[in-house]
Write a protein that holds these residues in place. Structure first.
Motif, short mmCIF file in Angstrom:
data_model
loop_
_atom_site.label_atom_id
_atom_site.label_comp_id
_atom_site.label_asym_id
_atom_site.label_seq_id
_atom_site.Cartn_x
_atom_site.Cartn_y
_atom_site.Cartn_z
N ALA A 182 -65.65 -61.77 38.04
CA ALA A 182 -65.48 -61.39 39.46
C ALA A 182 -64.14 -60.68 39.65
CB ALA A 182 -65.56 -62.63 40.35
N ARG A 183 -63.09 -61.15 38.94
CA ARG A 183 -61.79 -60.48 39.04
C ARG A 183 -61.88 -59.07 38.45
NH1 ARG A 183 -58.43 -62.91 35.86
NH2 ARG A 183 -59.72 -64.59 35.06
N PHE A 184 -62.63 -58.95 37.33
CA PHE A 184 -62.82 -57.63 36.73
C PHE A 184 -63.57 -56.70 37.69
CE2 PHE A 184 -65.32 -54.60 34.24
CZ PHE A 184 -64.29 -53.93 33.61
N ALA A 185 -64.61 -57.22 38.33
CA ALA A 185 -65.39 -56.40 39.27
C ALA A 185 -64.50 -55.91 40.42
CB ALA A 185 -66.58 -57.21 39.80
N MET A 186 -63.60 -56.78 40.89
CA MET A 186 -62.69 -56.35 41.96
C MET A 186 -61.76 -55.24 41.48
SD MET A 186 -61.52 -59.65 44.19
CE MET A 186 -61.14 -60.82 42.88
N VAL A 187 -61.23 -55.38 40.26
CA VAL A 187 -60.30 -54.36 39.75
C VAL A 187 -61.05 -53.04 39.54
CG1 VAL A 187 -58.78 -53.69 37.84
CG2 VAL A 187 -58.72 -56.03 38.72
N GLY B 40 -59.41 -52.87 32.71
CA GLY B 40 -59.53 -53.22 31.29
C GLY B 40 -60.21 -54.58 31.13
N ARG B 41 -61.14 -54.66 30.16
CA ARG B 41 -61.82 -55.95 29.93
C ARG B 41 -61.65 -56.45 28.49
NH1 ARG B 41 -66.77 -56.94 31.78
NH2 ARG B 41 -66.95 -58.37 30.05
N LEU B 42 -60.69 -55.85 27.77
CA LEU B 42 -60.47 -56.28 26.38
C LEU B 42 -60.20 -57.77 26.27
CD1 LEU B 42 -58.10 -53.54 24.86
CD2 LEU B 42 -60.45 -54.09 24.17
N GLU B 43 -59.41 -58.30 27.20
CA GLU B 43 -59.03 -59.72 27.09
C GLU B 43 -60.20 -60.64 27.44
OE1 GLU B 43 -55.33 -60.19 29.31
OE2 GLU B 43 -54.26 -58.94 27.86
N ALA C 236 -52.40 -54.81 20.14
CA ALA C 236 -52.99 -54.51 18.83
C ALA C 236 -54.37 -53.89 19.01
CB ALA C 236 -53.05 -55.79 17.99
N ASP C 237 -55.16 -54.45 19.93
CA ASP C 237 -56.49 -53.88 20.21
C ASP C 237 -56.37 -52.44 20.72
OD1 ASP C 237 -57.74 -56.21 19.47
OD2 ASP C 237 -58.11 -56.91 21.52
N ALA D 217 -56.75 -60.61 32.81
CA ALA D 217 -56.56 -61.77 31.93
C ALA D 217 -57.81 -62.62 31.95
CB ALA D 217 -55.35 -62.58 32.37
N ASN D 218 -58.24 -63.06 30.77
CA ASN D 218 -59.41 -63.92 30.70
C ASN D 218 -59.03 -65.31 31.20
OD1 ASN D 218 -62.03 -64.75 30.02
ND2 ASN D 218 -61.30 -65.54 28.05
#
Ligand code: ATP
Ligand code: MG
Length: 194
Positions: A57-62, A75-78, A92-93, A40-41
């Motif tokens: 940073a949360r994305f890098a951890m995931v 996922g980084r769509l958000e 939708a994306d 989530a952004n």
């Protein structure tokens, strides 16, 4: 064959064994090709209640947590979408990216209980199958929408508890993956852990 894709959204601050065990077991049980752990952004339902670790940073951890795991993807769509994160938009994306795929929205029962507070939840229910896993704790009232249940090992872990543990200087080993632990330590995401 059309793809079967799971969308498992969260703040992942930090991602822990409860998330990972849920994602691999739902993928297995429902024969999903891919499960996105969608970061989530701006988690709008959490904003203002506490300091949230920057999305990158949360994305890098995931990413670090799922790097070697078949069928799980960070996922980084958000994040790329910007602004508040709504599952209806993310679905939708995803259907634009994977035309014809079947989409599954995966949630723990605490999140499922709040389903009807989500932005355009009817759209989420119409465009995906809602998948609910139990989380240890009090039984909760589930939404009046059709949903499927998947049994996963009940792991009594939450990111909130892990942040508190780190703050107290207690160990996070085995509760998060080793690369995630190193990142928390190196970037001092939750303080110096002393
Ligand atoms: P926080 O304590 O910060 O709310 P969290 O551990 O609840 O963190 P989230 O990022 O809020 O993690 O949750 C993302 C999704 O993962 C939600 O659908 C949540 O229900 C689910 N989830 C979190 N922990 C578990 C767990 N231990 N078992 C099953 N599902 C979980
Ligand atoms: Mg939560």
């Amino acid at each position: 064959m059309p793809l079967r894709i799971g969308l498992f959204g969260g703040t992942f601050d930090p991602p822990h064994v409860g998330h990972l065990v849920t994602a691999v077991n739902v993928r297995h049980a429902l024969r999903l090709d891919l499960v996105y752990l969608m970061v989530a952004n701006v988690p709008w339902q959490k904003a203002g209640t506490r300091e949230i670790t920057p999305a990158e940073a949360r994305f890098a951890m995931v990413e670090a947590a799922v790097a070697d795991v078949d069928g799980l993807e960070a996922g980084r769509l958000e994040i790329d979408h910007g602004g508040p994160s709504y599952t209806a938009d993310t679905l939708a994306d995803l259907s634009r990216m994977h035309p014809g795929s079947s989409l599954f929205t995966i949630v723990g029962d605490d999140a499922a209980a709040k389903f009807e507070t989500w932005e355009r939840y009817e759209e989420v229910a119409a465009n995906s199958t809602l998948v609910v896993v139990d989380r240890p704790g009090e039984p909760v009232q589930l939404p009046r929408f059709p949903w499927v249940h998947v049994e996963v090992p009940h792991l009594e872990v939450s990111s909130t508890d892990l942040r508190n543990r780190w703050n107290d200087g207690r160990p996070l080993d085995y509760l998060v993956t080793e690369p995630v632990l190193q990142m928390i330590d190196r970037l001092q995401l939750y303080g110096d852990g002393a």
